[in-house]
Design a protein around this motif. Structure first.
Motif, short mmCIF file in Angstrom:
data_model
loop_
_atom_site.label_atom_id
_atom_site.label_comp_id
_atom_site.label_asym_id
_atom_site.label_seq_id
_atom_site.Cartn_x
_atom_site.Cartn_y
_atom_site.Cartn_z
N LEU A 489 0.82 -1.21 0.06
CA LEU A 489 -0.26 -0.22 -0.18
C LEU A 489 0.71 1.21 -0.32
CD1 LEU A 489 -2.60 -1.16 2.56
CD2 LEU A 489 -2.68 -1.00 0.05
N ASN A 490 1.85 1.25 0.71
CA ASN A 490 2.95 2.87 0.46
C ASN A 490 2.34 3.41 1.08
OD1 ASN A 490 5.60 1.98 -0.87
ND2 ASN A 490 3.94 2.26 -2.97
N ALA A 491 1.75 2.97 2.66
CA ALA A 491 0.98 4.36 3.25
C ALA A 491 1.98 4.39 4.06
CB ALA A 491 0.10 3.37 4.40
N GLU A 492 1.60 6.51 4.59
CA GLU A 492 2.47 6.90 5.56
C GLU A 492 2.93 6.20 6.54
OE1 GLU A 492 2.09 11.82 6.89
OE2 GLU A 492 1.52 10.16 5.66
N LEU A 515 11.80 -3.42 7.39
CA LEU A 515 10.86 -2.13 7.82
C LEU A 515 11.61 -1.45 8.12
CD1 LEU A 515 8.67 -3.96 9.84
CD2 LEU A 515 8.39 -2.94 7.68
N ARG A 516 12.86 -1.30 8.55
CA ARG A 516 13.64 -0.08 8.96
C ARG A 516 13.65 0.92 7.51
NH1 ARG A 516 13.10 3.32 12.59
NH2 ARG A 516 14.58 3.89 13.86
N ARG A 517 14.32 -0.13 6.37
CA ARG A 517 14.69 0.51 5.39
C ARG A 517 13.27 0.69 4.60
NH1 ARG A 517 18.21 -3.85 5.50
NH2 ARG A 517 16.89 -4.60 3.68
N TRP A 518 12.61 0.21 4.04
CA TRP A 518 10.80 0.99 3.98
C TRP A 518 10.77 1.80 4.40
CZ3 TRP A 518 6.41 0.75 5.74
CH2 TRP A 518 5.37 1.11 5.44
N GLY A 519 10.84 1.89 6.09
CA GLY A 519 9.78 2.89 6.65
C GLY A 519 11.13 4.45 6.10
#
Length: 589
Positions: A489-492, A515-519
């Motif tokens: 979803l690429n949600a905020e 997740l850390r990199r994606w976030g």
């Protein structure tokens, strides 16, 4: 009859279809008056020897032509009338589903799934049937009955008509009484059907547990009891239903008896011809359908009214969370949580107290604490499943209560502690929130959730059907597919509610790193029992009895006396013992 008043909004809106169908029904009723009249002419002509064979053939041809025209007109009005009623079914189910989707979790504590399914299917069908067949039988019976009565009284004999109608008022009173009984009994039968439906749904969704505990006989007994109760209540409906036709046929029989006695007397005294009496008897035969139709109409309308009351009671429920009007800015914003006190509806004591935290884009918040500490409750109010009476939550400085629900929830991606997968392919389950996502995007999300390799080992890879609720997958696989679904979803704001509990430590570590990199630039909120999942968090809230007992980063909390330190040491010891056990097993091999 109150159902027609309750559905008047729809009849008014679709007046062209209904008016067209009523107009055609009137024409059909008038055309059906011709055959008895023609038969009377033929009988009188043959009796007086005034009609030749050519005349008989002509009148028979007129009757055949009338039959063909009636057939064609009946086809057209059925398209008009039933097309309108089927459209009503579509709209009712859309309204029903929209209402269900707007309701908070508390709504589903009060309403069982089986009951909701019964209302969306069986009850809607009853209402639609009444809006189609009910309108048909009402108009057809009234038009046909009134036309026949007018012809009988004006063209043949008003005295004989009055005599034939003597049993009708008694029949009307009795049928009205049956209708009232049917309404109450059918409502009870529908409630029993809902319970049976709910029992079936629960048994099917928990079949693995039932078999694991050897509870097949026990569940079969419970289902049989529900089926018997439903059968008994439907039998009570059938007993009332069965009284309609005998009552009508007795009334019709009495009318025929009075007609033959009175008609014979009139013929004997020369006040009526034999042909007219024959026509009258045929017209009286045409009255059988209107009377049967009226009784049937009472039957289906009372059933529809009972079903409508069940549907309306649910549609009338206001959502526990009111929609706002504002749309948040498109750029990423700060999430501010300030809860002075929050209690569930009907609860005697608060579930959350004195929680204050602020999250900037790119930060990760960890939530931990014993079972029942309030972690999932806090995540629920962030998603606006419930509203806070004392305190507020703001996004971009705007209280969530002022934001439109769809716009706020579109900024969230949530993975719950009980992941749900649809009976569909793995790819479609991941792409649930983005149906148009490419295969490459789906695979990238799966890689971030560390489930790509597992999917490739499935029989058809991403095209593998996962079965009902993902029955063919392990708990860890279901959790990771749910995480991939959220990441796509690429949600905020990403919310993970104990979403890593079923994966091993190595997999958990890899997912957290991804997740850390994606976030980067996104807000992540993780609630977990395994404290290693929170090691990357910028801040951790240790919750106990609905309030924050400790807060800080992983290192400081691990060194601080309290629940976090005790639980972290215990989990470290447990992990060390598991590693020793694995090492011994490897050495023995």
């Amino acid at each position: 009859m109150r159902l027609f008043k309750q559905l008047s909004w729809y009849f008014i809106r679709e007046w062209r279809r209904y008016l067209g169908a009523v107009f055609l029904l009137i024409i059909i009723a008038l055309l059906q008056l011709l055959p008895p009249k023609i038969v009377g002419i033929i009988v009188d002509g043959a009796t007086a020897q005034r009609m030749h064979a050519s005349g008989v053939v002509m009148w028979v041809g007129v009757m055949l032509l009338t039959a063909v025209v009636v057939y064609l007109l009946r086809y057209v009005w059925r398209v008009l009338l039933f097309g309108a009623s089927y459209q009503l079914a579509v709209e009712l189910r859309q309204d029903f589903y929209r209402q269900l989707s707007r309701q908070p979790p508390e709504f589903y504590l009060r309403h069982r799934t089986g009951d909701l399914i019964a209302r969306a299917t069986n009850d809607v069908d009853r209402v639609v049937f009444a809006a189609g067949e009910g309108v048909l039988t009402l108009v057809d019976s009234l038009v046909m009955g009134m036309a026949v009565l007018i012809v009988m009284s004006t063209q043949i004999s008003w005295q004989l008509t009055l005599l034939a109608l003597l049993p009708m008022p008694v029949m009307a009173v009795v049928i009205k009484r049956y209708g009232d009984q049917l309404h109450q009994r059918f409502k009870a039968a529908q409630a029993a059907f809902s319970s049976l439906n709910d029992q079936t749904q629960q048994s099917l969704t928990s079949i693995r547990m039932i078999k694991a505990f050897g509870l097949e006989d026990n569940q079969s007994g419970q289902f049989a009891a529900a089926a018997r109760d439903t059968g008994q209540k439907n039998l009570r409906v059938a007993r009332v239903d069965a009284r309609f036709d005998p009552t009508i046929y007795i009334a019709i029989g009495m009318s025929n008896l009075l007609t033959f006695v009175g008609g014979s007397w009139l013929v004997w005294h020369g006040q009526l011809t034999l042909g007219q009496l024959t026509s009258f008897v045929m017209y009286l035969g045409l009255m059988i359908w209107p009377m049967l139709a009226l009784a049937w109409m009472f039957n289906i309308v009372e059933r529809g009214s009972a079903a409508w009351s069940r549907i309306r009671s649910l549609l009338a429920e206001m959502p526990g969370v009111e929609d706002g009007t504002k749309v948040p800015p498109t750029d990423r914003g700060q999430l501010q949580i300030s809860v002075r006190e929050f209690s569930y509806p009907g609860a005697n004591r608060p579930s959350l107290k004195h929680i204050n935290v602020s999250l900037r884009p790119g930060q990760m918040l960890g939530l931990c604490g014993p079972t029942g500490a309030g972690k999932s409750t806090l995540l629920s109010i962030i998603q606006r499943h419930f509203d806070i009476a004392q305190g507020d939550i703001r996004f971009h400085g705007i209280p969530l209560t002022q934001l439109r629900l769809d716009s706020w929830r579109s900024r969230l991606a949530v993975v719950s502690q009980t992941p749900f997968l649809f009976s569909d392919s793995v790819a479609n389950n991941i792409a649930l929130g983005r149906p148009g996502a490419s295969q490459h995007d789906i695979e990238q999300a799966a890689k971030l959730a560390w489930v790509h390799d597992d999917i490739l080992r499935l029989p058809q890879g991403y095209s593998t059907e996962v079965g009902e609720r993902g029955v063919m997958l392990s708990g860890g696989q279901k959790q990771r597919i749910s995480i991939a679904r959220a990441l796509l979803l690429n949600a905020e704001i990403l919310i993970l509610d104990d979403a890593l509990s079923a994966v091993d430590g190595r997999t958990e570590h890899q997912i957290l790193q991804n997740l850390r990199r994606w976030g980067e630039g996104r807000t992540i909120i993780i609630a977990a029992h395994r404290l290693s999942a929170l090691s990357e968090a910028n801040e951790i809230l240790v919750m106990q009895k609905g309030t924050v007992a400790q807060r800080g980063q992983h290192e400081s909390l691990a060194a601080m006396p309290g629940w976090y330190q005790e639980m972290y040491r215990y989990q470290q010891l447990e992990a060390a013992l598991d590693e020793d056990e694995i090492g011994k097993e490897t050495g023995n091999e």
